[in-house]
Design an enzyme around this catalytic site. Structure first.
Site, PDB file in Angstrom:
ATOM      1  N   PHE A 180      -8.702  34.021  18.082  1.00  0.00           N
ATOM      2  CA  PHE A 180      -7.811  32.930  17.693  1.00  0.00           C
ATOM      3  C   PHE A 180      -7.720  31.860  18.782  1.00  0.00           C
ATOM      4  CE2 PHE A 180      -5.859  36.099  14.677  1.00  0.00           C
ATOM      5  CZ  PHE A 180      -6.278  35.429  13.542  1.00  0.00           C
ATOM      6  N   HIS A 181      -7.794  32.250  20.048  1.00  0.00           N
ATOM      7  CA  HIS A 181      -7.800  31.246  21.117  1.00  0.00           C
ATOM      8  C   HIS A 181      -9.056  30.373  21.044  1.00  0.00           C
ATOM      9  CE1 HIS A 181      -4.402  33.366  22.963  1.00  0.00           C
ATOM     10  NE2 HIS A 181      -4.285  32.329  23.773  1.00  0.00           N
ATOM     11  N   GLU A 182     -10.190  30.988  20.775  1.00  0.00           N
ATOM     12  CA  GLU A 182     -11.418  30.209  20.638  1.00  0.00           C
ATOM     13  C   GLU A 182     -11.360  29.298  19.413  1.00  0.00           C
ATOM     14  OE1 GLU A 182     -14.938  28.539  21.413  1.00  0.00           O
ATOM     15  OE2 GLU A 182     -13.899  29.960  22.729  1.00  0.00           O
TER      16      GLU A 182
END
Length: 713
Positions: free
Chosen positions: A635-637
């Site tokens: 999700f960060h990417e």
């Protein structure tokens, strides 16, 4: 006095060996003195005397938890300072070497007397202090209750005059003699509450307060001339070295010595350094900040495709509600079929097998529908963002997309658990007649959480499937929580001024963030492309160190604006009661502590829907922890790579690199038995290296994708 976080040989905290403190001899609220702040304070704390240990907590409710601090009082001295400010009665626990461990006070003299008596019975020695020497201020007659005339023949005087200004009935004496007489008067106090006061013990001539602080918390200044010994009293043979004392900066006294001057120096150095950087930036680049461009970031610039994502998200939420209503109907059909089978006198084993098959088919159907819906929640907005060229609005769409996906996943998982609990209840009810003696589980034998199908929370309980309403789902979608519950704790009132004030804070924080980004971060990032391209180690390190300071400021502003201001605004609008959106992550001793404390809503979601489902399937804890970091890394990417149209996996590998750091910091904490080393590792990896390096790498790739913008912004 030591702060709650200070440590010494007699003060112990969490993680250290705790003595046996089962019997509480005395407990109650007292004011605890804290000198290590810009404004000295008396904080209300809950104290418990257990055996030879004096503990204190933030409140009585936390008495079952580990104490904020504790002091081993065996062999210590209880110093009674008397009344301060005509209101508080002050006493202290002092180490035999003279170190002040705790300074406490109460508005009730009787309460202080009971505490002192309890401490004496626990092993302390009582000692009275001469207030004029202790506080370095004139002793007021209001602090002494006269009872007629004392044995010295001194008359009672008005309470608003100083003891040193009294006119004695006898002849004039020297200042020292008068002071000693005043002390003898102070020792002769009336009876109160039926208890006679004990005479004060003489104070050693060489005694000096270890903290050097007055009752107001300020450093004691020179004593008035009338209160000091005359210079002629100190002879050439007077002994000035009378006892063994450690140095102020030694480990024995460092925690109990005031360091506000050093803190003021560090603050001045920080201000001077940042002022120089600001001036240097203005002289080198001029004013780069343009407030008129800020609003343009929010305009789609002709790409109206992003606007269609918002009604699509609402449609996905309605589809999730429809799937759950279908699941409730399937559950009702299962119950009817089960009753029909029992009426046909089917064997219990055969009935359970048929019911299990029907439940498996139902859940397989619902799982397929939910997976299709959740996949559409991620795929459709992502595709729209990829065909658009507006990074900032695209970032807003992606972050709301991920939030909706997490909420709908929790919604489906929680209702799945409700159906399983309902089936378990029905199975227990069906098995009741088959047990020997006709005994089985009745309605009252089923636990309340299973019977209700919900968790115990304050407020009205909602049974399954009564929670499957549009209003219930809409409320869950707007509250600042990612895990679904049928009810949430609620606040009692709505504060309009609080929202307005937080909106002002949010706007100011966003403005400061834009100034830091445009004026300080952008020039440094632009000049970092060449060192990265040529792999100049010295140049890369120099750019990292220069970028670390503005990145840290921007990171802290984002934390304050998002987790404190914005989530509190949302909680106030929705009457959401549980507002612990973050904890003291800045004190993290390990990387795992940081991720547990930094973002509490996401941490709860990962625990409930990733970590513990893996544990229930007998997955090793290490593998479950890696799975948690993997989901977070994806999700960060997605948050960074999709709006920028370049998925380079820098954010992904940056998160996955936290896994070995997690085990490394845990090992350091256990081996060194200290929280400080892990805290240093945390600050270095996030502030000095991690975030600046990720920003530089993404900007380097952005420039490679857009070579025409090499000289632009």
């Amino acid at each position: 006095m030591p702060d709650d976080a200070s440590m010494s040989q007699r003060v112990e905290y969490e993680g250290e060996a705790q003595p046996d403190r089962t019997h509480v001899a005395k407990c109650g609220y007292l004011f605890k003195y804290r000198p290590y702040k810009f404004t000295k304070t008396w904080d209300l704390r809950y104290f418990e005397l257990k055996g030879k240990v004096l503990e204190y907590y933030l409140s009585q409710k936390q008495g079952a938890n580990h104490p904020r601090g504790l002091v081993k009082i065996e062999g210590c001295v209880v110093e009674i300072e008397g009344r301060k400010k005509s209101r508080f009665w002050v006493f202290s626990v002092v180490d035999p070497s003279g170190l002040n461990l705790l300074r406490m006070s109460s508005e009730s003299e009787k309460e202080v007397e009971t505490w002192v008596q309890a401490l004496v019975e626990a092993g302390c020695t009582k000692r009275y202090l001469k207030e004029c020497f202790r506080a370095r201020s004139p002793l007021r007659s209001a602090d002494i209750r006269w009872k007629g005339e004392d044995s010295a023949g001194l008359k009672r005087v008005p309470s608003n005059q100083s003891v040193l200004d009294h006119r004695w009935a006898g002849s004039e004496e020297s200042a020292v003699t008068g002071l000693e007489t005043a002390d003898s008067l102070a020792d002769t106090l009336p009876e109160r509450d039926g208890h006679a006061r004990r005479p004060r013990q003489p104070l050693p001539k060489d005694y000096a307060s270890d903290s050097g602080m007055s009752e107001s918390g300020t450093t004691a200044g020179p004593m008035p001339r009338s209160m000091t010994k005359r210079h002629s009293d100190m002879r050439g043979s007077t002994q000035l070295y009378t006892e063994s004392r450690p140095s102020i900066l030694s480990t024995e006294r460092f925690a109990f010595t005031q360091h506000s001057g050093i803190l003021n120096l560090m603050t001045m150095v920080l201000l001077a350094t940042n002022a120089r950087l600001i001036l240097e930036n203005l002289m080198k680049y001029g004013v780069l900040t343009n407030p008129t461009r800020w609003l343009l970031f929010l305009v789609p610039k002709g790409h109206t495709n992003l606007m269609y994502c918002w009604p699509a998200m609402a449609l996905f939420a309605l589809i999730a509600l429809g799937i759950e209503k279908l699941g409730a109907k399937r559950l009702a059909l299962e119950r009817k079929a089960s009753m029909a089978k029992r009426k046909r006198d089917m064997r219990p084993v055969e009935a359970r097998r048929k019911a299990a098959q029907m439940a498996a088919r139902s859940e397989c159907l619902l799982l397929s529908l939910h997976l299709a819906n959740l996949s559409a929640v991620l795929v459709l907005p992502t595709w729209v963002v990829l065909i658009s060229d507006t990074p900032v609005p695209s970032f807003m769409v992606i972050i709301f997309t991920i939030t909706l996906w997490m909420k709908l996943t929790s919604y489906a998982h929680c209702n799945l658990d409700f159906r399983r609990l309902s089936r378990d209840k029905e199975r227990r009810r069906a098995d009741r007649p088959s047990r020997p003696g006709g005994e089985g589980l009745g309605e009252m034998d089923i636990p309340e959480t299973i019977h209700q199908g919900v968790e115990a929370v304050p407020g009205k309980k909602v049974d399954y499937p009564d929670n499957l309403t549009l209003r219930n789902l809409a409320h869950f979608l707007v509250v600042p929580a990612l895990v679904y519950q049928t009810t949430f704790p609620t606040s009692k009132r709505f504060r309009g001024r609080y929202i307005i004030w937080n909106v002002v804070h949010l706007l100011v924080a966003m403005g400061v963030l834009m100034i830091i980004t445009e004026q300080y971060m952008a020039p440094t990032i632009k000049t970092s492309v060449a060192p990265l391209r040529e792999l100049q180690v010295a140049g890369i390190v120099e750019r990292l160190l220069k970028l670390a300071v503005p990145t840290l400021y921007g990171w802290l502003i984002i934390f304050y604006a998002l987790f404190h201001v914005w989530l509190n605004i949302l909680a106030e609008i929705t009457y959401f009661g549980d507002r612990e959106f973050y904890k003291d992550w800045w004190n993290a001793a390990t990387i795992g502590d940081y991720w547990r404390l930094w973002n509490v809503p996401v941490h709860k979601w990962l625990l409930r829907h990733v970590y513990y489902p893996c544990i229930r399937r007998r997955v090793p804890k290490t593998v479950a922890a890696v799975a948690v970091f993997f989901v977070s890394a994806v999700f960060h990417e997605m948050l960074v790579g999709v709006p920028l149209h370049m998925v380079r996996f820098w954010a992904f590998w940056g998160l996955m690199f936290q896994v070995p750091l997690l085990f490394l910091t845990d090992y350091i904490k256990k081996r060194a038995n200290s929280n400080q080393i892990g805290n240093y590792v945390f600050w270095f990896t996030f502030v000095i290296f991690g975030q600046p390096m990720a920003i530089m790498l993404y900007y380097h790739d952005w420039k490679k994708m857009h070579p025409g913008l090499a000289n632009g912004s």
